[in-house]
Write a protein that holds these residues in place. Structure first.
Motif, PDB file in Angstrom:
ATOM      1  N   ALA A  47      64.371  52.089  40.595  1.00 41.08           N
ATOM      2  CA  ALA A  47      64.712  50.765  40.084  1.00 41.08           C
ATOM      3  C   ALA A  47      65.555  49.999  41.101  1.00 41.08           C
ATOM      4  O   ALA A  47      65.349  48.798  41.320  1.00 41.08           O
ATOM      5  N   ARG A  48      66.476  50.693  41.740  1.00 41.86           N
ATOM      6  CA  ARG A  48      67.327  50.069  42.753  1.00 41.86           C
ATOM      7  C   ARG A  48      66.492  49.541  43.919  1.00 41.86           C
ATOM      8  O   ARG A  48      66.703  48.422  44.388  1.00 41.86           O
ATOM      9  N   VAL A  49      65.522  50.339  44.372  1.00 41.95           N
ATOM     10  CA  VAL A  49      64.657  49.918  45.476  1.00 41.95           C
ATOM     11  C   VAL A  49      63.827  48.709  45.064  1.00 41.95           C
ATOM     12  O   VAL A  49      63.644  47.765  45.839  1.00 41.95           O
ATOM     13  N   THR A  50      63.329  48.720  43.830  1.00 39.24           N
ATOM     14  CA  THR A  50      62.535  47.597  43.333  1.00 39.24           C
ATOM     15  C   THR A  50      63.359  46.318  43.340  1.00 39.24           C
ATOM     16  O   THR A  50      62.889  45.260  43.771  1.00 39.24           O
ATOM     17  N   LEU A  51      64.608  46.387  42.874  1.00 41.75           N
ATOM     18  CA  LEU A  51      65.453  45.192  42.832  1.00 41.75           C
ATOM     19  C   LEU A  51      65.928  44.755  44.214  1.00 41.75           C
ATOM     20  O   LEU A  51      66.212  43.582  44.419  1.00 41.75           O
ATOM     21  N   SER A  52      66.005  45.671  45.158  1.00 43.12           N
ATOM     22  CA  SER A  52      66.466  45.302  46.496  1.00 43.12           C
ATOM     23  C   SER A  52      65.484  44.367  47.195  1.00 43.12           C
ATOM     24  O   SER A  52      65.845  43.692  48.153  1.00 43.12           O
ATOM     25  N   LYS A  53      64.253  44.292  46.682  1.00 41.26           N
ATOM     26  CA  LYS A  53      63.230  43.419  47.265  1.00 41.26           C
ATOM     27  C   LYS A  53      63.025  42.139  46.464  1.00 41.26           C
ATOM     28  O   LYS A  53      62.229  41.297  46.842  1.00 41.26           O
ATOM     29  N   SER A  54      63.751  41.995  45.358  1.00 42.30           N
ATOM     30  CA  SER A  54      63.537  40.866  44.449  1.00 42.30           C
ATOM     31  C   SER A  54      64.140  39.582  44.998  1.00 42.30           C
ATOM     32  O   SER A  54      65.300  39.538  45.388  1.00 42.30           O
ATOM     33  N   LYS A  55      63.346  38.511  44.974  1.00 46.32           N
ATOM     34  CA  LYS A  55      63.824  37.196  45.399  1.00 46.32           C
ATOM     35  C   LYS A  55      64.546  36.472  44.254  1.00 46.32           C
ATOM     36  O   LYS A  55      65.143  35.435  44.459  1.00 46.32           O
ATOM     37  N   ALA A  56      64.482  37.029  43.035  1.00 42.99           N
ATOM     38  CA  ALA A  56      65.153  36.417  41.885  1.00 42.99           C
ATOM     39  C   ALA A  56      66.661  36.652  41.919  1.00 42.99           C
ATOM     40  O   ALA A  56      67.396  36.028  41.166  1.00 42.99           O
ATOM     41  N   LEU A  57      67.099  37.536  42.797  1.00 48.82           N
ATOM     42  CA  LEU A  57      68.525  37.865  42.913  1.00 48.82           C
ATOM     43  C   LEU A  57      69.057  37.362  44.247  1.00 48.82           C
ATOM     44  O   LEU A  57      68.334  37.337  45.248  1.00 48.82           O
ATOM     45  N   SER A  58      70.322  37.006  44.253  1.00 52.96           N
ATOM     46  CA  SER A  58      70.956  36.593  45.508  1.00 52.96           C
ATOM     47  C   SER A  58      71.251  37.829  46.357  1.00 52.96           C
ATOM     48  O   SER A  58      71.225  38.960  45.859  1.00 52.96           O
ATOM     49  N   ALA A  59      71.553  37.599  47.612  1.00 55.72           N
ATOM     50  CA  ALA A  59      71.881  38.712  48.514  1.00 55.72           C
ATOM     51  C   ALA A  59      73.123  39.457  48.019  1.00 55.72           C
ATOM     52  O   ALA A  59      73.181  40.687  48.081  1.00 55.72           O
ATOM     53  N   LYS A  60      74.094  38.716  47.491  1.00 50.24           N
ATOM     54  CA  LYS A  60      75.318  39.339  46.978  1.00 50.24           C
ATOM     55  C   LYS A  60      75.001  40.220  45.767  1.00 50.24           C
ATOM     56  O   LYS A  60      75.532  41.325  45.638  1.00 50.24           O
ATOM     57  N   GLU A  61      74.126  39.751  44.884  1.00 53.68           N
ATOM     58  CA  GLU A  61      73.749  40.538  43.713  1.00 53.68           C
ATOM     59  C   GLU A  61      72.985  41.798  44.117  1.00 53.68           C
ATOM     60  O   GLU A  61      73.196  42.865  43.538  1.00 53.68           O
ATOM     61  N   ARG A  62      72.125  41.678  45.116  1.00 53.70           N
ATOM     62  CA  ARG A  62      71.400  42.874  45.593  1.00 53.70           C
ATOM     63  C   ARG A  62      72.360  43.896  46.181  1.00 53.70           C
ATOM     64  O   ARG A  62      72.171  45.101  46.010  1.00 53.70           O
TER      65      ARG A  62
END
Length: 131
Positions: A47-62
């Protein structure tokens, strides 16, 4: 004679253990094979890897997602099958990934949900109306 006693003991232990290495849980009288703690950690990592590629989150959130420990909830409906959610509570919103079906199946997919935190409000009702 001692050899046979040890052999019998190991055989009995093997029979009692049954599926050593497999984890089971009884839910509503039904016995399900569940994920091991290592597999649960692997699910969090996926799940962490999936979210690390998400453009819906800011860099700070990732970056926060990499450091904050997520909450994992699993509801089983079969052997290593069911619904799973992995959630992170960030300062301004909650990010969750959901999976339904067979866990660790190559065809399984994650669904993302982002909820903004609601602002706190003042409760100005008289005290006897409050729960």
């Amino acid at each position: 004679m001692r050899f046979f006693a040890v052999l019998m003991f190991l055989s009995a232990l093997l029979l009692l253990c049954g599926g050593c290495g497999k984890h089971y849980k009884v839910i509503n009288g039904i016995r399900y094979e569940v994920l091991s703690p290592e597999e649960e950690n692997e699910m969090k990592s996926m799940a962490r890897v999936t979210l690390s590629k998400s453009k819906a989150l800011s860099a700070k959130e990732r970056e926060l997602i990499k450091t904050i420990q997520p909450e994992l909830k699993i509801r089983y409906s079969g052997d290593r099958t069911g619904d799973a959610s992995v959630s992170w509570k960030l300062p301004t919103r909650t990010v969750s990934l959901f999976m339904r079906g067979a866990f660790f199946d190559p065809s399984s997919q994650w669904m993302m949900k982002i909820r903004d935190k609601q602002p706190e409000y003042l409760d100005l009702r008289p005290r006897f109306f409050k729960k």
